[in-house]
Design an enzyme around this catalytic site. Structure first.
Site, PDB file in Angstrom:
ATOM      1  N   LYS A  65     -22.536 -77.399  31.437  1.00  0.00           N
ATOM      2  CA  LYS A  65     -21.498 -78.018  32.081  1.00  0.00           C
ATOM      3  C   LYS A  65     -21.097 -79.224  31.013  1.00  0.00           C
ATOM      4  CE  LYS A  65     -22.018 -75.522  35.602  1.00  0.00           C
ATOM      5  NZ  LYS A  65     -21.504 -74.199  36.033  1.00  0.00           N
ATOM      6  N   SER A  86     -17.200 -66.698  40.233  1.00  0.00           N
ATOM      7  CA  SER A  86     -18.291 -66.779  39.184  1.00  0.00           C
ATOM      8  C   SER A  86     -18.514 -65.584  38.526  1.00  0.00           C
ATOM      9  CB  SER A  86     -19.486 -67.765  39.571  1.00  0.00           C
ATOM     10  OG  SER A  86     -19.439 -68.736  39.814  1.00  0.00           O
ATOM     11  N   ALA A 114     -26.815 -69.004  44.539  1.00  0.00           N
ATOM     12  CA  ALA A 114     -25.949 -69.044  45.793  1.00  0.00           C
ATOM     13  C   ALA A 114     -24.456 -69.129  45.334  1.00  0.00           C
ATOM     14  CB  ALA A 114     -26.453 -69.927  46.555  1.00  0.00           C
ATOM     15  N   PRO A 115     -23.413 -68.370  46.136  1.00  0.00           N
ATOM     16  CA  PRO A 115     -23.709 -67.139  46.959  1.00  0.00           C
ATOM     17  C   PRO A 115     -23.952 -66.065  46.550  1.00  0.00           C
ATOM     18  CG  PRO A 115     -21.327 -67.850  46.561  1.00  0.00           C
ATOM     19  CD  PRO A 115     -22.135 -68.629  45.487  1.00  0.00           C
ATOM     20  N   GLY A 116     -24.089 -65.733  45.150  1.00  0.00           N
ATOM     21  CA  GLY A 116     -24.685 -64.507  44.655  1.00  0.00           C
ATOM     22  C   GLY A 116     -23.946 -63.846  43.826  1.00  0.00           C
ATOM     23  N   GLY A 117     -22.817 -64.202  43.128  1.00  0.00           N
ATOM     24  CA  GLY A 117     -22.007 -63.553  42.211  1.00  0.00           C
ATOM     25  C   GLY A 117     -22.698 -63.181  40.992  1.00  0.00           C
ATOM     26  N   ASP A 129     -32.424 -70.586  44.699  1.00  0.00           N
ATOM     27  CA  ASP A 129     -31.471 -71.287  45.273  1.00  0.00           C
ATOM     28  C   ASP A 129     -31.797 -71.682  46.674  1.00  0.00           C
ATOM     29  OD1 ASP A 129     -28.813 -72.770  46.125  1.00  0.00           O
ATOM     30  OD2 ASP A 129     -28.014 -71.705  44.235  1.00  0.00           O
ATOM     31  N   ASP A 154     -26.957 -70.880  36.346  1.00  0.00           N
ATOM     32  CA  ASP A 154     -25.451 -71.288  36.483  1.00  0.00           C
ATOM     33  C   ASP A 154     -25.765 -72.723  37.487  1.00  0.00           C
ATOM     34  OD1 ASP A 154     -22.716 -71.502  36.656  1.00  0.00           O
ATOM     35  OD2 ASP A 154     -22.411 -70.158  38.241  1.00  0.00           O
TER      36      ASP A 154
HETATM   37  C1  SAM Z   1     -21.915 -72.736  40.705  1.00  0.00           C
HETATM   38  S1  SAM Z   1     -22.960 -72.459  41.908  1.00  0.00           S
HETATM   39  C2  SAM Z   1     -23.695 -70.888  41.274  1.00  0.00           C
HETATM   40  C3  SAM Z   1     -22.677 -69.744  41.575  1.00  0.00           C
HETATM   41  C4  SAM Z   1     -23.288 -68.490  41.294  1.00  0.00           C
HETATM   42  N1  SAM Z   1     -23.651 -68.276  40.138  1.00  0.00           N
HETATM   43  C5  SAM Z   1     -22.328 -67.370  41.837  1.00  0.00           C
HETATM   44  O1  SAM Z   1     -22.018 -66.540  40.935  1.00  0.00           O
HETATM   45  O2  SAM Z   1     -22.350 -67.213  42.894  1.00  0.00           O
HETATM   46  C6  SAM Z   1     -24.357 -73.529  41.452  1.00  0.00           C
HETATM   47  C7  SAM Z   1     -25.629 -73.267  42.383  1.00  0.00           C
HETATM   48  O3  SAM Z   1     -26.620 -73.886  41.813  1.00  0.00           O
HETATM   49  C8  SAM Z   1     -27.644 -74.372  42.573  1.00  0.00           C
HETATM   50  N2  SAM Z   1     -28.627 -75.392  42.063  1.00  0.00           N
HETATM   51  C9  SAM Z   1     -28.137 -76.443  41.772  1.00  0.00           C
HETATM   52  N3  SAM Z   1     -29.227 -77.317  41.371  1.00  0.00           N
HETATM   53  C10 SAM Z   1     -30.445 -76.498  41.676  1.00  0.00           C
HETATM   54  C11 SAM Z   1     -31.625 -76.586  41.460  1.00  0.00           C
HETATM   55  N4  SAM Z   1     -32.123 -77.552  41.204  1.00  0.00           N
HETATM   56  N5  SAM Z   1     -32.516 -75.338  42.011  1.00  0.00           N
HETATM   57  C12 SAM Z   1     -31.931 -74.352  42.266  1.00  0.00           C
HETATM   58  N6  SAM Z   1     -30.580 -74.314  42.633  1.00  0.00           N
HETATM   59  C13 SAM Z   1     -29.675 -75.264  42.132  1.00  0.00           C
HETATM   60  C14 SAM Z   1     -26.760 -74.836  43.916  1.00  0.00           C
HETATM   61  O4  SAM Z   1     -27.190 -74.931  45.226  1.00  0.00           O
HETATM   62  C15 SAM Z   1     -25.718 -73.972  43.742  1.00  0.00           C
HETATM   63  O5  SAM Z   1     -25.635 -72.780  44.798  1.00  0.00           O
END
Ligand code: SAM
Length: 361
Positions: free
Chosen positions: A314, A197, A230-233, A249, A285
């Site tokens: 999305k 990501s 998460a995971p932090g990208g 997250d 994200d």
């Molecule tokens: C696609 S991943 C993000 C990847 C991240 N941008 C990266 O680069 O590693 C989506 C994240 O959104 C988090 N998430 C979904 N709904 C959430 C919420 N209401 N509050 C906080 N985090 C949420 C999920 O736990 C998941 O880790």
């Protein structure tokens, strides 16, 4: 035939066709979109291509990776000589074929790109495209159609093979088209990136901001929030620019991201958390209903919790252009202040688009 030739992610031709049709109609142009699902491109036929192209700037299009002015479509090309018909089209010397003399008279191109659609049918044509480019380039130079050296101030000539015997000849305005072959910026995933990501945010910063904005908006010591981190990208990308990041997250962040000392990990709900003081950036994200995300982004901008934001929407399985429009309209209405909004389906986006939004200064 004249018109626009636009490239897109394979499978998103209906969205691009709907977008071009809607925007052309709004700008007062007649025309029609022609495409095949999975082909990776859309032709928008129109008898005023130059005026239409000006009315539909590439940066304002969501689903177009590339926007070119179509000069000719050549079918039934003979594999023994594909060059002559292309040169003829550029000289507009075959009866009724190719562009009007006005379009080509005195036209010198600064660079030649021989391409293929980014699709299942197009990818096997990459070898042909490369070899053909090497053969065509010296012929065009000799004919006075291509500058002796690549020249970025002149229009780009594109030859796009849809099949071995079917090619489009098109021109790209360097100020109003993607500079990358196939409209795809090549980015490399660094070994310590916490997720793929990360490439999405890097591409968004590269394509949705200009050079000056990247320098002004991404400075050491600035503060950001990353919702759904998460995971932090995305956090890692911001940290590499020297920003301090509050990463929201419930899931874990990679340890080396936390070890930078610039990251505060908060296990909270990204739809409810708000910053204790205004931030420079908020990125998001979270995988959620796009309308819900757009509404939350609008709240941040309306309340002045961040100066600018980049977030993903999305898209649903159906009516994806309609949903895009609806979400962008909702963002604009609910922010209750003038915004700069740029949205794009990035190369690294799949069933989603990425949006940059900022309050107008
Ligand atoms: C696609 S991943 C993000 C990847 C991240 N941008 C990266 O680069 O590693 C989506 C994240 O959104 C988090 N998430 C979904 N709904 C959430 C919420 N209401 N509050 C906080 N985090 C949420 C999920 O736990 C998941 O880790």
């Amino acid at each position: 035939m004249t018109g626009l030739l636009c490239y897109c992610r394979a499978g998103f031709e209906p969205e691009l066709a709907a977008e071009l049709s809607a925007r052309a109609a709004e700008a007062g142009f007649f025309g029609h979109a022609r495409t095949e699902r999975g082909s990776g491109f859309v032709v928008f036929a129109c008898d005023q291509p130059e005026a239409l192209s000006r009315a539909l700037p590439w940066r304002g299009l969501v689903f177009a990776r590339q926007k070119l002015q179509l000069l000719a479509e050549l079918r039934g090309l003979d594999p023994k000589d594909r060059i002559a018909p292309i040169v003829a089209a550029l000289h507009a010397d075959s009866a009724g074929q190719g562009p009007s003399p006005e379009q080509v008279r005195g036209r010198l191109y600064g660079e030649l790109l021989v391409e293929h659609p980014d699709s299942d049918a197009g990818k096997p044509l990459s070898g042909l495209a490369r070899a053909f480019g090497n053969a065509l380039r010296p012929v065009l130079r000799k004919a006075g159609l291509l500058a002796a050296q690549d020249n970025a101030s002149l229009p780009r000539l594109h030859v796009c093979f849809a099949a071995g015997d079917h090619a489009f000849v098109a021109s790209g305005d360097v100020a109003d088209s993607a500079p990358w072959p196939l409209g795809i910026p090549r980015l490399r995933l660094l070994p310590d990136a916490p997720s793929r990501s990360a490439l999405k945010l890097e591409e968004a910063l590269l394509t949705l901001l200009d050079d000056g904005e990247r320098t002004r908006f991404l400075r050491e010591g600035m503060r950001a929030a990353d919702l759904g981190a998460a995971p932090g990208g995305w956090t890692w990308v911001l940290v590499r620019h020297g920003l301090h990041v509050s990463s929201i997250d419930n899931g874990p962040l990679r340890q080396h991201v936390l070890d930078t000392g610039l990251v505060e990990h908060l296990r909270a709900d990204g739809f409810h958390w708000q910053p204790p003081r205004p931030l420079d950036w908020m990125v998001c994200d979270m995988v959620e209903q796009p309308r819900r995300v757009a509404e939350r982004m609008a709240t941040w901008l309306r309340e002045g919790w961040c100066r600018q934001t980049i977030f993903n929407l999305k898209l649903p399985m159906k009516k994806r252009w309609d949903e895009t429009r609806l979400c962008l309209d909702l963002l604009a209405a609910q922010a209750q202040r003038p915004l700069v909004v740029r949205a794009r389906q990035l190369y690294h986006d799949r069933e989603e688009i990425t949006v940059f939004a900022a309050a107008k200064p």
